[in-house]
Motif scaffolding. Structure first.
Motif, short mmCIF file in Angstrom:
data_model
loop_
_atom_site.label_atom_id
_atom_site.label_comp_id
_atom_site.label_asym_id
_atom_site.label_seq_id
_atom_site.Cartn_x
_atom_site.Cartn_y
_atom_site.Cartn_z
N ARG A 38 47.95 39.32 33.10
CA ARG A 38 48.43 39.38 31.72
C ARG A 38 47.27 39.41 30.74
O ARG A 38 47.31 40.10 29.73
N ARG A 39 46.21 38.63 31.05
CA ARG A 39 45.08 38.50 30.14
C ARG A 39 43.80 38.33 30.94
O ARG A 39 43.81 37.69 31.98
N ILE A 40 42.73 38.93 30.45
CA ILE A 40 41.43 38.76 31.09
C ILE A 40 40.38 38.40 30.06
O ILE A 40 40.35 38.99 28.97
N ILE A 41 39.56 37.43 30.40
CA ILE A 41 38.38 37.09 29.61
C ILE A 41 37.21 37.58 30.44
O ILE A 41 37.00 37.13 31.57
N ALA A 42 36.47 38.55 29.92
CA ALA A 42 35.40 39.19 30.69
C ALA A 42 34.25 39.58 29.78
O ALA A 42 34.40 39.71 28.57
N SER A 43 33.10 39.81 30.41
CA SER A 43 31.93 40.23 29.64
C SER A 43 31.64 41.71 29.82
O SER A 43 30.80 42.26 29.13
N TYR A 44 32.33 42.35 30.75
CA TYR A 44 32.03 43.74 31.07
C TYR A 44 33.33 44.45 31.41
O TYR A 44 34.12 43.97 32.21
N VAL A 45 33.55 45.59 30.80
CA VAL A 45 34.77 46.36 31.06
C VAL A 45 34.69 47.06 32.41
O VAL A 45 35.63 47.05 33.18
N GLY A 46 33.57 47.65 32.73
CA GLY A 46 33.39 48.29 34.03
C GLY A 46 33.94 49.69 34.11
O GLY A 46 34.16 50.35 33.10
#
Length: 79
Positions: A38-46
């Protein structure tokens, strides 16, 4: 193994904290493909095309966070 177990168990509505959301059909990409995240906390989309598609369609909540801040969030969660 954990991702496969979550997938096999049918777990969904996940909020993920990770550096990225995996790649198409591997790692977190498997959960993403089947709309379990549902939700992601990330530093890189990729390089995950499904990630981009879901985000642009408003199907996935994304919180892009600088790598250092992400590390601090994880450190605080562990305390």
């Amino acid at each position: 193994m954990l991702i496969a177990a979550l997938h096999q168990a049918g777990v969904g509505d996940l909020e993920i904290v990770s550096n990225n959301c995996g790649v198409d059909d591997w790692g977190l990409g498997i959960l993403l493909r089947d709309r379990r995240i549902r939700r992601i906390i990330a530093s890189y989309v990729g390089e995950n095309k499904e990630f981009a598609r879901q985000y642009l369609a408003g199907e996935l909540e994304v919180a892009l966070t600088p790598q250092g801040t992400l590390a601090e969030i994880l450190r605080e969660m562990a305390d």
